[in-house]
Write an enzyme that holds these catalytic residues in place. Structure first.
Site, PDB file in Angstrom:
ATOM      1  CD  GLU A   1      48.881  37.778  28.139  1.00 49.60           C
ATOM      2  OE1 GLU A   1      48.447  38.614  28.932  1.00 49.60           O
ATOM      3  OE2 GLU A   1      49.359  36.681  28.497  1.00 49.60           O
TER       4      GLU A   1
ATOM      5  CG  ASP B   1      56.063  30.283  32.175  1.00 52.27           C
ATOM      6  OD1 ASP B   1      54.894  30.687  32.339  1.00 52.27           O
ATOM      7  OD2 ASP B   1      56.901  30.882  31.482  1.00 52.27           O
TER       8      ASP B   1
END
Ligand SMILES: Cc1ncc(COP(=O)(O)O)c(C=O)c1O
Lengths: 399, 266
Positions: B49, B60
């Site tokens: 990824e 995040d």
């Protein structure tokens, strides 16, 4: 005619919507469902109205600013006194509404972001009132410049979490609050403070502030026997502006004027005038005008006023802008401070720096519009800004 | 079928759980990324990824936030990430999934992105902050270019939402192991396995489990439960601490999967 409600997905034309990580999608659906139920429930409205009246101090006066109008020698200025509300700004309208919803959902923990600290103080206040646990995220830079409100929040029993990312202002505080919400969503309500974010927040926050415009419309009709020629409000995320604009949207003859932060000047990074320097994009849950670079990275912003210092704007304003139903202009730091001095000395009202942007626009427009009537939304009082006024007006501060 | 689809067919034939490795492209510099990807592949990663750094990464935790800051400071843009993919493709056939927040993709333009990503050798794309409800045009453009669209399923997702996520996904479905942001954790969340069971009722697509998987023990816990596991923050932290040790770090994490990666000594 202009749609005054978003579609089922929360879209205002091409703007709005729900752009969040999947974890938050079902909780947003739950919030929307709870809000729609509450809207239909007379008991909810009765409790909200009673608190707005007996606790927050509604209705607020519509005051004819006679001396200021005379000195400017043009339009007749009325001031909607949201600064007289409990906690010192319009923010409490939305906080009472959302606290009632949190209680309906059984959520005992409240989180919020704040820029100027007014939304944080209003959130801490309703949490004290309803016995809810309260955490407020605030950028370090804003904690410095709105120190007084940090202390007020703590005095009210809230935790204030400093945010040290990015520009350390409102945008970064919202990101941190969203991260908390993603993690603690099962027991936590995110009490978002402006007409921003993912559906249903923009429409829901607007509805809680609509009372400003509903009162103002009735009050001006009583005072003048006719509608105003213009309604002027500052636009950070856009809650006080959409609150006062919304009941006038279908009154074609009424100009709706939003005032953004012109900061230090037109270079990217020096202001928060999204409609002058921005373009459509997605940030923090919603699609609207954004200050961004060619790669879609969000720009830094600047304003002397922490509450207007934000890279995006509520999606309903984006639609009103594109439809030309509302006009958006900006006022720079210097003019905002000067307007605050003028209002203080002509009317004995010290405005919040955010609200001073709207006052500055009225001062600029009034002389060329004799015979007209303007309403200026004075969204908050200036107590929280005394330190910044001192910095900007050293000649008054000879110790 | 993209390289992603081929990978999951191969994993099935070999009766093996796959290893998906996330890294933020451009961290610490764009030039470093192809070498790090090669090291991850040698260490046993089956799919990479490529995270596109974004100024406001709401999903995040601190580790990936800081990686994004470093990458942006080093001049990484979405266009640059596509160049990185091209560079990787010169020497590798590892499946590549572009992992991005929506706004950089919007600014680039979906149609142009789909075309350029395909040309760069990307196999699929995942948008962190676009719900399926908002993804119609995006899915149309990606599929038209022959790219997979991977969506996230979360423990909070209702059955109706899981069904939608399955409908919009191709290649695989990304299962978020817990309600939370990215970041390492001590223990696997209790919500992970029940989510897999619920998701199976809605799709035959392969399922990959991610968020918080950071030790070989965590990886082992999912063998036989899902088609692949995703490791993100732990790898990003390793890159921050000691990029030279990335291959060995990956090998340790992949060991419970029983793969002998190319160049693996064991
Ligand atoms: C007094 C006052 N006015 C205006 C604003 C700007 O917010 P909004 O645009 O949502 O009204 C703030 C925000 O902190 C504020 O404190």
């Amino acid at each position: 005619m202009i749609a005054t409600q978003p579609d089922a997905g929360g879209h205002f034309g091409p703007y709005g919507g729900r752009y969040v990580p999947e974890v938050l999608m079902s909780p947003l659906e739950e919030l929307q469902h709870t809000y729609e139920e509450a809207r239909q429930d007379p008991a909810f409205h009765a409790e909200l109205d009673l608190l707005l009246h007996t606790y927050a101090g509604r209705p607020t006066p519509l005051y004819h600013a006679k001396r200021l109008s005379e000195i400017l020698g043009g339009a007749k200025l009325y001031i909607k006194r949201e600064d007289l509300l409990h906690t010192g700004a319009h923010k409490i309208n939305n906080c009472i509404g959302q606290a009632l919803l949190a209680r309906r959902m059984g959520k005992k923990r409240i989180i919020a972001e704040t820029g100027a600290g007014q939304h944080g103080v209003a959130t801490a206040t309703v949490c004290a009132l309803f016995g809810l646990d309260c955490t407020v995220y605030m950028g370090e830079e804003d904690m410095r410049r709105q120190r007084l409100n940090v202390f007020r929040m703590r005095l009210l029993g809230a935790k204030v979490e400093p945010v040290t990312n990015g520009s350390r202002t409102l945008k970064d505080a919202i990101s941190e609050a969203m991260r908390d919400w993603v993690t603690n969503v099962s027991n936590t309500h995110y009490l978002l403070g402006s007409a921003l974010g993912a559906h249903p927040y923009p429409a829901m926050v607007r509805d809680f502030h609509r009372v400003i415009g509903v009162e103002a419309r009735q009050q001006i009709l009583e005072a003048e026997g006719k509608l105003p020629d213009a309604v002027i409000a500052c636009v950070g995320g856009g809650s006080n502006a959409i609150g006062i604009f919304h009941p006038f949207i279908e009154d074609d003859g009424v100009r709706l004027i939003g005032v953004e932060a012109g900061g230090r000047g037109p270079a990217l990074g020096q202001h928060a005038a999204r409609f002058e320097g921005g373009s459509p994009g997605v940030l923090q849950g919603t699609r609207s005008y954004l200050l961004q670079d060619d790669d879609g990275q969000i720009s830094l912003t600047h304003s002397v006023s922490a509450g207007l210092d934000y890279a995006s704007v509520g999606p309903e304003h984006a639609l009103l802008h594109d439809l030309c139903r509302a006009e958006y202009g900006s006022c720079n730091d210097t003019d905002a401070v000067a307007a605050a001095v003028t209002l203080s000395r002509t009317e004995g009202i010290i405005p919040a720096l955010e609200s001073a942007h709207a006052v500055a626009a009225a001062i600029r427009l009034a002389p060329s519009h004799p015979g007209q009537t303007f309403i200026v939304n004075l969204s908050g009082r200036g107590d929280k800004d005394i330190d910044i006024y001192r910095e900007n007006l050293p000649e008054l501060d000879l110790r | 079928m993209t390289r992603i689809g081929q990978l999951f067919e191969r994993l099935k034939a070999e009766n093996r759980c796959g290893m998906i490795a996330y890294l933020t492209a451009g961290d610490p510099t764009p030039d470093a990324t192809p070498g790090l990807v090669a090291a991850l592949e040698r260490g046993g990663a089956d799919l990479i990824e490529l995270g596109v750094p974004f100024s406001d990464p709401i999903a995040d935790g601190p580790v990936i936030q800081l990686a994004g800051e470093r990458a942006l400071k080093a001049g990484t843009t979405l266009a640059r990430v596509l160049e990185i993919a091209k560079e990787i493709r010169k020497t590798s056939e590892v499946p590549l999934l572009l992992f991005t927040y929506l706004n950089p993709a919007l600014k680039y333009g979906f149609e142009r992105l789909a075309h350029d990503a395909k040309a760069a050798g990307i196999d699929g794309c995942l948008l962190t902050d676009a719900s399926v409800e908002e993804a119609g045009e995006y899915v149309k453009q990606m599929r038209a270019a022959g790219l997979d669209t991977v969506f996230l399923a979360a423990p909070t997702s209702t059955e109706a939402r899981l069904k939608l996520v399955a409908e919009y996904s191709s290649g695989f479905v990304y299962m978020v192991s817990r309600t939370g942001i990215t970041g390492e954790q001590q223990n696997i969340s209790d919500s992970a396995i029940p989510l897999v069971e619920r998701m199976r009722a809605h799709t035959d697509l392969p399922l990959a489990m991610g968020f918080g998987i950071s030790t070989p023990e965590h990886v082992a816990a999912f063998v036989g439960k899902v088609e692949a596991v995703v490791v993100g923050s732990a790898i990003v932290r390793q890159i921050e601490r000691d990029p030279a040790g990335v291959e060995e770090f990956m090998r340790e994490l992949a060991r419970p999967l029983g793969k002998t990666g190319a160049g693996a000594i064991s």
